[in-house]
Design an enzyme around this catalytic site. Structure first.
Site, PDB file in Angstrom:
ATOM      1  N   GLU A 255      39.977  44.393  36.368  1.00  0.00           N
ATOM      2  CA  GLU A 255      39.945  43.083  35.718  1.00  0.00           C
ATOM      3  C   GLU A 255      41.352  42.550  35.457  1.00  0.00           C
ATOM      4  OE1 GLU A 255      37.291  41.574  35.883  1.00  0.00           O
ATOM      5  OE2 GLU A 255      35.950  43.273  36.215  1.00  0.00           O
ATOM      6  N   HIS A 258      42.397  40.559  38.431  1.00  0.00           N
ATOM      7  CA  HIS A 258      41.930  39.169  38.346  1.00  0.00           C
ATOM      8  C   HIS A 258      42.798  38.367  37.381  1.00  0.00           C
ATOM      9  CE1 HIS A 258      38.333  39.502  40.759  1.00  0.00           C
ATOM     10  NE2 HIS A 258      37.836  40.481  40.024  1.00  0.00           N
ATOM     11  N   GLU A 284      39.326  38.883  44.543  1.00  0.00           N
ATOM     12  CA  GLU A 284      38.989  40.299  44.673  1.00  0.00           C
ATOM     13  C   GLU A 284      40.086  41.084  45.365  1.00  0.00           C
ATOM     14  OE1 GLU A 284      36.552  42.308  43.495  1.00  0.00           O
ATOM     15  OE2 GLU A 284      35.992  40.572  42.287  1.00  0.00           O
TER      16      GLU A 284
END
Length: 489
Positions: A255, A258, A284
């Site tokens: 995460e 991201h 991604e």
């Protein structure tokens, strides 16, 4: 005020409202009281109605017709606004509102069904979600493939056919690699209990090590880890498992990938069409290269081994080499987010084929569980033991995110391309990673990809960063070399 300036002023307010809608979604998955679900659905619906009205405002068409682009930023902004306007204009306002309300309700139904292992409780709501998204897809597609219309929300320019061809090439080499590995002795696994506070403390240390800036973000817990927001407010979540701290650590690193993308975008693009990641596939690529090529590398896991010894004491793994094998252990499992690098894409391929069949109408929701279980047994060689390990494990379909799943594997392909270029550009990278210093890797990614946000199309974003067209070859070469060495194939 010129047409372009008027267009961008209007668009800026629309993006600000979309960020507010996203914050409502973050709250729903982290802190919202259970009883607030019906009201939150109404709030989501109201905001969706306002956003749809703005995205289809006739003045946008007039501004687009009159706007003049003086530089590449203006060209890109106009391109993205035109794409959004064309799409939104095909979707009836009442349908956009109903989708927002229904998916908000469906999320809670899914979460409860997952806890209770009760597929029957979820399927009626899922049937409504699928029907609404089919209706939307048909409206957008205008005679072309409905699934491609949904896929374009997450990966503009891609098609189910081209992705299917790429996935076939992945399967051709991944399945023999997986089979060869599974015939070899399995590395040892973790067998002790790891307390939650220790996991979360080390998880935060990992987030900071990978460049997450908590001045503009926060870390919370969620059933399904996710990243939310862009610009000056980018939040992530993780989860813990007392028997599997890697679930927490690598979810966090994933995460952060991201979040680092969003935090790394040039601030001049804030609240514009270029101010967030260009596609979920490219997004991604950042989460996967952070998590896998960097985070699961031999050099970085050597540092992580020491951090875990400091945090938890002796946890049963003897040395750095055994720990590296443990982190990269290839073994049977049900959960996509916990899958090893070799088998992860096989989980995605299953979902891709099933959701294409759902949207086309070749598969009905009532037959979904059987289709999932049959396909899983065929692909992996063993049977699903409970729904939370099968059809109920992922949040995506409850939220109507059809077309999202293939971007996970597309992101792996992009990450393979980026990693190949990164290693050529920074040949001494492992020296720094062995000290827990990821700055050369994350700095290269920020310089060559992250800062540009949505300036270029997805494939052009990867090509610009690497100097080559995207291909599955670098990913497959990386996986075959890494795991052949690790398992002495």
């Amino acid at each position: 005020m010129t047409a372009y300036k008027a267009l961008m002023a209007f668009t800026r307010d629309t993006h600000a409202l979309a960020q507010i809608a996203g914050r409502l979604g973050w709250d729903q998955e982290t802190m919202m009281p259970l009883g607030a679900t019906p009201q939150r659905a109404e709030e989501h619906g109201a905001l969706a109605s306002v956003l749809h009205a703005r995205r289809t405002d006739p003045r946008i068409g007039d501004w687009l017709e009159a706007a003049k682009a003086d530089d590449e930023v203006a060209v890109a902004n106009i391109r993205e606004v035109r794409r959004s306007y064309a799409r939104a204009s095909k979707v009836p306002a009442n349908l956009a509102t109903e989708i927002a309300k229904t998916t908000s309700l469906a999320h809670r139904v899914w979460a409860e069904a997952r806890v209770n292992e009760d597929v029957a409780a979820f399927l009626p709501m899922l049937e409504k979600v699928v029907a609404l998204r089919r209706e939307e897809a048909l409206a957008i597609a205008d005679g072309s493939d409905p699934y491609d219309a949904l896929l374009a929300d997450y990966e503009p320019g891609a098609s189910g056919e081209t992705i299917g061809q790429m996935f076939a090439a992945l399967r051709l080499r991944l399945v023999p690699l997986r089979n060869a590995i599974l015939e070899m002795p399995v590395p040892e696994k973790l067998t002790v209990v790891f307390d939650e506070s220790g996991q979360l403390a080390l998880s935060e240390k990992l987030a900071l090590a990978f460049g997450y800036d908590k001045t503009y973000g926060r870390i919370d817990k969620a059933v399904h880890p996710f990243s939310s927001g862009s610009g000056l407010d980018v939040r992530i979540t993780t989860r813990t498992n007392p028997h599997d701290p890697f679930n927490c650590f690598y979810s966090t690193i994933h995460e952060v990938g991201h979040a680092a993308y969003e935090q790394g975008i040039d601030r001049q693009y804030l609240l514009t069409p270029l101010g967030s990641g260009v596609s979920m596939g490219v997004h991604e690529s950042q989460s996967r290269i952070y998590e896998n090529q960097i985070g699961r590398s031999r050099s970085f896991t050597g540092w992580l081994f020491g951090q875990m010894r400091d945090q938890f004491g002796d946890f049963g793994i003897a040395n750095e080499d055994a720990f590296y094998a443990c982190v990269n252990r290839v073994a049977n499992g049900f959960i996509r987010t916990e899958a090893d690098e070799v088998q992860y894409n096989l989980h995605v391929l299953l979902r891709f084929d099933i959701e294409r069949a759902l949207i086309s109408g070749d598969l009905q929701v009532s037959d979904l569980e059987a289709a999932w279980n049959d396909r899983f047994a065929a692909d992996f060689g063993y049977s699903i033991d409970k729904p939370s390990n099968g059809i109920l494990q992922d949040v995506h379909w409850s939220e109507g995110l059809f077309g999202y799943f293939p971007t996970y594997s597309l992101g792996n392909v992009y990450a393979g391309c980026l990693h190949e270029s990164l290693r050529k550009a920074v040949p001494d990278l492992d020296t720094d990673l062995a000290k827990g210093d990821t700055s050369k890797a994350t700095g290269w990614l920020r310089e060559h990809l992250q800062q540009f946000g949505g300036l270029r199309t997805p494939r052009d974003t990867i090509s610009h960063a690497t100097g080559a067209e995207p291909s599955e070859e670098p990913l497959l070469n990386y996986l075959e070399k890494k795991f052949s060495d690790l398992y002495e194939l």
